[in-house]
Design an enzyme around this catalytic site. Structure first.
Site, PDB file in Angstrom:
ATOM      1  N   GLU A   3       6.187-135.408  51.194  1.00 45.74           N
ATOM      2  CA  GLU A   3       7.695-135.086  51.409  1.00 45.74           C
ATOM      3  C   GLU A   3       7.792-134.588  53.011  1.00 45.74           C
ATOM      4  O   GLU A   3       9.002-134.912  53.666  1.00 45.74           O
ATOM      5  CB  GLU A   3       8.052-134.126  50.538  1.00 45.74           C
ATOM      6  CG  GLU A   3       9.195-133.212  50.804  1.00 45.74           C
ATOM      7  CD  GLU A   3       9.206-132.089  49.962  1.00 45.74           C
ATOM      8  OE1 GLU A   3       7.995-131.325  49.851  1.00 45.74           O
ATOM      9  OE2 GLU A   3      10.155-131.615  49.481  1.00 45.74           O
ATOM     10  N   GLN A  22      25.780-132.294  50.215  1.00 46.89           N
ATOM     11  CA  GLN A  22      24.346-132.473  51.216  1.00 46.89           C
ATOM     12  C   GLN A  22      24.989-132.935  52.572  1.00 46.89           C
ATOM     13  O   GLN A  22      26.126-133.558  52.494  1.00 46.89           O
ATOM     14  CB  GLN A  22      23.311-133.157  50.554  1.00 46.89           C
ATOM     15  CG  GLN A  22      22.381-132.378  50.132  1.00 46.89           C
ATOM     16  CD  GLN A  22      21.053-133.007  49.787  1.00 46.89           C
ATOM     17  OE1 GLN A  22      20.952-134.142  49.683  1.00 46.89           O
ATOM     18  NE2 GLN A  22      19.922-132.302  49.935  1.00 46.89           N
ATOM     19  N   ASP A  43      18.881-137.886  51.314  1.00 49.41           N
ATOM     20  CA  ASP A  43      17.539-138.545  51.274  1.00 49.41           C
ATOM     21  C   ASP A  43      17.903-140.052  51.178  1.00 49.41           C
ATOM     22  O   ASP A  43      17.294-140.770  51.755  1.00 49.41           O
ATOM     23  CB  ASP A  43      16.863-138.235  49.941  1.00 49.41           C
ATOM     24  CG  ASP A  43      16.381-137.007  49.918  1.00 49.41           C
ATOM     25  OD1 ASP A  43      17.340-135.926  49.991  1.00 49.41           O
ATOM     26  OD2 ASP A  43      15.126-136.475  49.845  1.00 49.41           O
ATOM     27  N   ARG A  77      28.088-128.396  45.296  1.00 43.31           N
ATOM     28  CA  ARG A  77      27.903-128.376  46.789  1.00 43.31           C
ATOM     29  C   ARG A  77      27.575-129.957  46.823  1.00 43.31           C
ATOM     30  O   ARG A  77      27.180-130.719  46.210  1.00 43.31           O
ATOM     31  CB  ARG A  77      26.727-127.468  47.246  1.00 43.31           C
ATOM     32  CG  ARG A  77      25.379-127.877  46.589  1.00 43.31           C
ATOM     33  CD  ARG A  77      24.246-126.893  47.117  1.00 43.31           C
ATOM     34  NE  ARG A  77      23.138-126.981  46.315  1.00 43.31           N
ATOM     35  CZ  ARG A  77      22.425-126.625  45.298  1.00 43.31           C
ATOM     36  NH1 ARG A  77      23.308-125.676  44.757  1.00 43.31           N
ATOM     37  NH2 ARG A  77      21.353-126.713  44.745  1.00 43.31           N
ATOM     38  N   ASP A 108      16.934-126.272  53.307  1.00 41.77           N
ATOM     39  CA  ASP A 108      16.605-125.035  52.531  1.00 41.77           C
ATOM     40  C   ASP A 108      15.145-124.882  52.414  1.00 41.77           C
ATOM     41  O   ASP A 108      14.311-125.535  51.726  1.00 41.77           O
ATOM     42  CB  ASP A 108      17.348-125.179  51.130  1.00 41.77           C
ATOM     43  CG  ASP A 108      17.208-126.577  50.538  1.00 41.77           C
ATOM     44  OD1 ASP A 108      17.106-127.568  51.210  1.00 41.77           O
ATOM     45  OD2 ASP A 108      16.932-126.631  49.295  1.00 41.77           O
TER      46      ASP A 108
HETATM   47  O1  LIG Z   1      14.280-134.283  48.930  1.00 37.77           O
HETATM   48  C1  LIG Z   1      15.083-133.620  48.069  1.00 37.77           C
HETATM   49  C2  LIG Z   1      15.795-132.329  48.651  1.00 37.77           C
HETATM   50  O2  LIG Z   1      14.548-131.330  48.497  1.00 37.77           O
HETATM   51  C3  LIG Z   1      14.788-130.141  48.908  1.00 37.77           C
HETATM   52  O3  LIG Z   1      15.767-129.447  48.366  1.00 37.77           O
HETATM   53  C4  LIG Z   1      16.115-129.655  46.991  1.00 37.77           C
HETATM   54  O4  LIG Z   1      15.396-128.652  46.145  1.00 37.77           O
HETATM   55  C5  LIG Z   1      16.182-127.410  46.140  1.00 37.77           C
HETATM   56  C6  LIG Z   1      15.104-126.480  45.390  1.00 37.77           C
HETATM   57  O5  LIG Z   1      14.919-126.899  44.117  1.00 37.77           O
HETATM   58  C7  LIG Z   1      17.551-127.433  45.790  1.00 37.77           C
HETATM   59  O6  LIG Z   1      18.100-126.146  45.684  1.00 37.77           O
HETATM   60  C8  LIG Z   1      18.201-128.049  46.761  1.00 37.77           C
HETATM   61  O7  LIG Z   1      19.516-128.257  46.527  1.00 37.77           O
HETATM   62  C9  LIG Z   1      17.556-129.744  46.661  1.00 37.77           C
HETATM   63  O8  LIG Z   1      18.191-130.436  47.599  1.00 37.77           O
HETATM   64  C10 LIG Z   1      15.034-130.225  50.537  1.00 37.77           C
HETATM   65  O9  LIG Z   1      15.217-129.010  50.960  1.00 37.77           O
HETATM   66  C11 LIG Z   1      16.171-131.231  50.380  1.00 37.77           C
HETATM   67  O10 LIG Z   1      16.562-131.484  52.128  1.00 37.77           O
HETATM   68  C12 LIG Z   1      16.147-132.458  50.104  1.00 37.77           C
HETATM   69  O11 LIG Z   1      17.199-133.208  50.335  1.00 37.77           O
END
Ligand SMILES: OC[C@H]1O[C@H](O[C@H]2O[C@H](CO)[C@@H](O)[C@H](O)[C@H]2O)[C@H](O)[C@@H](O)[C@@H]1O
Length: 570
Positions: free
Chosen positions: A524, A222, A175, A220, A323
């Protein structure tokens, strides 16, 4: 927490896919609390992440003792709503209370030279509003966290942060790239640099940039875009000191992504070996922030090692940023067939190509010729690998590659049938990288493929063509995907490609504007079938705020402007 370096030291491929980062007693306890809260409050409006974000008021052992002593209902052994609410109020601060609001010093209400190509008064007023949202999303980790880290899942960071918004109260890795793109449009170079230095501090401590700045994200990463953040800041500020300070961390991050955990070798049809990379979390348990959900999803697996494998694939999908999505399912849309670690993803390898090119560029800027040579060789090899393993001559796009057997194996032999023939926006991400956007004949083919892919919809680019109910699928559109594809098209220099990019940007800006006007907030994700509607699906309620959406709107408005006579309505 010196997890990454110790795990990366592992050289045997079988151990690399069984690596597990140790959890902390605090996270384990909060997961227990989350489980009890679900039993007590029920699943309507239940957000499991809230519970693992709660800061403790007293020591863990005092809190744990008090929790054990809570009176249980004789009927089912759980706790009454009144008792649990009382316990939470007495023993915890609110989720997010360990971050304090922060006013960035480099924010000015209307920066000089701000969006000079935006002539439409309403659009300009809205753009200034979006720009002002950086103040709402700026935070500083409270001194409490530094003083008593054992009471917080939030991790201390040296500088202020910009968060995505709503339930995402902490910094997120990928992000941050689009947040920075927006901050640069807002002329907030210092804030952008501070964000980069926070991420660098995570590499220095953990060996990689975490998914987010929480204890439960230490297993982990990203999508790796740190080098691109530094590149964008350097392009504007020429800050060579920043480059010098960050290069060692980038080399460390590159080593993390190329360690056994993430590396796979594919032997192509001509017998040439290619090193490519996949997502693989160092985790085989439920994600703490969604523990109750993950346990439920895994309940169909009776065997413990099947469960652990599934949990690793769930966490690895979180590492991918997508995810969740049918991209990671062997039998879409069956979530239980998630097999993220068996996919070699096109976009991850494009990002790593970008990282290798950027590192060579930075090394050149500081006169480190040995690193330049090494990273130019690496990027050449990765370009060849991307062409050989992912490129589809018939579909004129890059396709994810499925590993057919045990993911612990070192080498796999390429077969056409293992390319995932389904259409995803990620199939076009390589176009965002210089070696591909600068290839004129390739660009023409890819533009045609994108136009006819079915992804370009009324209000933007769809994530996939499958309506699975997951958030990284149809009909959701995500700001980062619109931006990477549009920017790749622009950079190609082709007139036709630029027109397509502008069409995408116009649709996206309109939809963001209208949804903002209707709801008063930035979203979002959006529904690309309906201009002005926000997206849905997935495991949590749609979120607002929102870091990357704001960043992409500002970046698009800077690139394309908005003439006075162009309507902004859907
Ligand atoms: O915008 C932030 C992130 O939001 C989503 O993923 C996040 O939420 C998940 C569930 O709570 C969590 O498991 C994951 O690790 C988080 O990054 C989104 O899918 C991401 O792309 C985004 O970076």
């Amino acid at each position: 927490f010196a997890v990454a370096s110790s795990h990366m030291a592992s050289s045997s491929s079988s151990s690399s896919c069984s690596v597990v980062t140790p959890s902390t007693p605090l996270v384990s306890f909060l997961e227990q609390l989350q489980e009890t809260a679900l039993q007590t409050f029920g699943d309507s409006n239940f957000d499991p992440k809230t519970y693992v974000d709660l800061p403790l008021k007293f020591t863990l052992s005092e809190t744990h003792q008090a929790f054990q002593n809570l009176p249980r209902l004789s009927s089912n052994g759980t706790v009454s709503a009144e008792v649990l609410k009382g316990f939470i109020n007495r023993y915890f601060k609110g989720a997010g209370d360990d971050l304090v609001c922060w006013q960035p010093h480099d924010f000015v209400a209307e920066p000089e030279g701000f969006l000079t190509k935006v002539k439409h008064p309403e659009v300009r007023a809205w753009a200034l509003k979006v720009h002002s949202l950086w103040r709402n999303l700026s935070r500083k980790v409270s001194h409490e966290v530094e003083k008593n880290p054992q009471l917080h899942t939030l991790l201390p960071l040296p500088n202020p942060v910009v968060i995505p918004g709503s339930r995402f109260r902490e910094v997120y890795y990928w992000d941050s790239y689009w947040v920075i793109r927006g901050l640069l449009v807002s002329k907030m170079h210092k804030t952008a640099t501070a964000i980069v230095m926070n991420l660098v501090s995570l590499i220095e401590k953990y060996g990689f940039v975490l998914n987010g700045a929480r204890q439960y994200y230490t297993n982990r990463s990203q999508p790796p875009l740190l080098s691109s953040m530094i590149y964008e800041i350097y392009r504007i500020t020429g800050d060579i000191e920043l480059v010098k300070r960050c290069l060692p961390a980038l080399l460390k991050e590159h080593a993390f992504w190329n360690s056994d955990i993430h590396r796979v070798t594919i032997v192509d049809a001509q017998g040439h070996s290619h090193n490519l990379n996949r997502y693989q979390a160092m985790w085989n348990k439920p994600r703490p922030e969604s523990s109750t959900m993950d346990k439920k999803s895994a309940s169909k697996f009776l065997n413990i090692s099947e469960k652990q494998h599934f949990y690793r694939d769930i966490a690895s999908a979180a590492e991918s940023g997508w995810d969740f999505s049918t991209r990671w399912m062997r039998v879409p849309p069956d979530y239980s067939t998630l097999a993220t670690t068996s996919v070699i993803p096109v976009d991850l390898n494009a990002y790593l190509l970008g990282m290798e090119i950027n590192i060579a560029f930075f090394a050149k800027a500081i006169g480190d010729e040995t690193t330049v040579k090494h990273f130019m060789e690496l990027s050449d090899a990765r370009k060849k690998a991307i062409n050989s393993v992912f490129w589809s001559p018939s579909k004129k796009q890059w396709l994810d590659y499925w590993l057919n057997s045990g993911t612990c194996e070192v080498a796999h032999v390429w077969e056409d049938k293992h390319q995932n023939k389904n259409v995803f926006a990620s199939n076009f991400v390589p176009l965002w990288m210089e070696p591909f956007y600068s290839d004129g004949s390739l660009v023409g083919n890819v533009v045609h493929a994108l136009k006819t892919s079915g992804l370009i919809r009324a209000a933007g680019i769809a994530t996939s063509l499958t309506d699975s109910g997951q958030q990284w699928d149809f009909p959701n559109g995500w700001a980062p995907l619109q931006h990477m594809l549009a920017e790749g098209l622009v950079k190609s220099g082709s007139k036709e490609a630029r027109l397509l990019a502008e069409e995408i940007a116009i649709k996206w800006i309109r939809s963001n504007y209208v949804s903002y006007k209707k709801t008063g907030v930035m979203h979002e994700k959006l529904d690309v079938e309906k201009c002005g509607e926000y997206g849905g699906g997935g495991e949590y309620a749609p979120q607002t705020g929102f870091g990357w959406s704001n960043g992409v709107v500002l970046a698009f408005l800077e690139e394309f402007g908005w003439p006075q006579d162009r309507s902004i309505d859907c």
